[in-house]
Scaffold this active site. Structure first.
Site: not given
Ligand SMILES: [Zn+2]
Length: 475
Positions: A97, A173
């Site tokens: 992401d 994340e």
């Molecule tokens: Zn990162």
């Protein structure tokens, strides 16, 4: 200086050259998949990125698995086998992401993957599709070596590997990892269980004076986010009150925003001492000043530094509080009886949530505290991996092998990564995305920044560095 031969020297020049081109094209392909977190509707960017990565792995002859535990939130994994004589696996960890990128100020569309002035532009170019592309490059090389030896890379040991190599790339994340690596810890721990891991944030050249320092992440701060409900008294704006909730909130914010005391943790002490010794001169004095007893001296020295580095260093030697949200008021002539603040506390190794809360309460002070209700939104522990771990030494050696002037140093980052989750399950995790950047690169400003980009030669330089790390740790 290391004298042993580099495993990557055994790669045929045309094979390495082709692999280097592929790293660039893979990065551009990944940038063109806007795997933005939080996901906008329909929100399947991470899943599409996971499927793209799976297609690369499949093409290399592996059998990747994609999971989608929450709609659109895809993660992907593949395993390369060693002969099992070398012990537990080695983990190549990454996240798919990226943070949003409002295009208004960009000179290139953030999701076009343009190449210009020797750089690949786009959201994710340094955080962290660059390392995904490098890791995939290494995996492709290893799988090709298996195929060339007449083996099936999906099931047979890769020639020369003594332990398995795990490739795991996750969703979410940028929002704490709970729908990505957090889910994997619970449901697919075998995707992460390893003797050691490498992840984002480290191994990137920072030129200081005429020296090239490569901080390797071994630790990261924890965070505690609090929502503070401030209670005052409602009233008529024509007759001001001291217990106007907006006024109370303003006092609370100014108390919280004052920088706290300096506290140097062992990792930072080691970083400062090693770096100061390597750099010498004025810079050494500035750095060593951080360790001194007098905060005014160190602040005076930091004030003379590059602002970007000074900000990072200030944050690394103290627990920080950043008040980032304030809501209060309903109309210009109504005294607000309620205010809500949200504060971002970043804590050094050794601090618990209870410690963080106590600091916040002490800062606010007993009188104002009586008007507050403090609610914990989220807490994540600070983490530390041992820098005397053999993997750390091997990362440092690989950098020196490819850049004889490299000064690798263990480092702590002020923010959080998925290493929180892997370190928590006992996997020593090091930030290592090798880039030999030119002195003028402002790497820290690229993260989540406008015109995020990575220099192509730096990116390609990192491929054999990473290959050597994998070959040596697993050989
Ligand atoms: Zn990162």
């Amino acid at each position: 200086m290391t004298t042993t031969a580099r495993p990557s020297d055994a790669l045929a020049p045309d094979v390495l050259a082709h692999a280097r081109e592929e790293v660039v094209e893979t990065l551009r392909d990944l940038i063109r998949i806007p795997s933005v977190n939080p996901p906008p509707e329909p929100g399947d960017g991470e899943l599409r990125a996971a499927r793209y990565v799976a297609s690369v792995l499949t093409e290399a002859g592996l059998h990747p698995e994609v999971v989608e535990p929450f709609p659109g939130r895809g993660s992907v994994h593949a395993r390369l086998r060693g002969d099992g004589t070398g012990g537990e696996p080695f983990l190549l960890l990454s996240h798919l992401d990226v943070v949003p990128a409002p295009p208004a100020e960009w000179t290139h569309d953030p999701f076009d993957g343009d190449v210009a002035d020797g750089h690949v532009y786009g959201r994710g170019a340094v955080d962290m599709k660059d390392l995904i592309a490098q890791q995939l490059g290494v995996v492709r090389l290893l799988a090709a070596e298996a195929r060339a030896a007449g083996r099936d890379p999906a099931s047979d040991p890769i020639p020369g590997l003594t332990r398995d190599v795990l490739f795991t790339s996750t969703a979410d994340e940028e929002a704490g990892g709970f729908q990505g690596v957090g889910w994997i810890v619970e449901h697919r721990p075998e995707w992460l269980h390893a003797e050691g891991a490498i992840n984002e944030c480290g191994g990137v050249a920072v030129t200081v004076g005429d020296k090239r320092v490569y901080p390797i992440q071994v630790a990261e701060k924890g965070f505690a986010v609090y929502r503070i409900h401030v209670h005052g008294t409602w009233g008529h704006g024509s007759m001001p009150r001291e217990d106007n909730a907006a006024v109370l909130a303003a006092s609370i914010i100014s108390r919280l925003a004052t920088p706290g005391e300096i506290r140097v943790t062992p990792v930072m002490r080691h970083f400062v001492e090693t770096t100061a010794e390597a750099l010498g001169g004025e810079l050494a004095t500035t750095l060593l000043g951080l360790l001194g007893d007098d905060p005014r001296t160190s602040e005076r020295r930091l004030a003379a530094c590059d602002a970007m580095y000074a900000r990072a260093l200030r944050a690394l030697v103290r627990d920080t509080i950043s008040p980032d949200v304030i809501h209060s008021g309903i109309k210009y002539n109504v005294i607000p009886g309620e205010a809500t603040l949200e504060i971002d506390c970043r804590v050094l190794p050794g601090m618990t949530e209870a410690d963080a809360r106590r600091v916040v309460e002490e800062r606010i002070g007993p009188e104002l505290l009586a008007a507050c209700k403090i609610e914990l939104v989220i807490f994540a522990e600070p983490v530390e991996s041992p820098h005397h771990h053999p993997l750390f030494g091997l990362l440092a050696d690989a950098l020196r092998d490819h850049d004889p002037d490299a000064i690798p140093v263990p480092f702590m980052v002020p923010f959080a990564t998925d290493a929180k989750h892997t370190t928590g399950m006992g996997v020593p995790t090091f930030g290592f995305s090798p880039l030999k950047l030119a002195p003028e690169e402002r790497f820290l400003e690229r993260f989540h920044g406008v015109d995020e980009r990575v220099a192509i030669d730096a990116l390609q330089w990192g491929l054999p560095v990473l290959y050597d790390v994998v070959r040596r740790f697993c050989g």
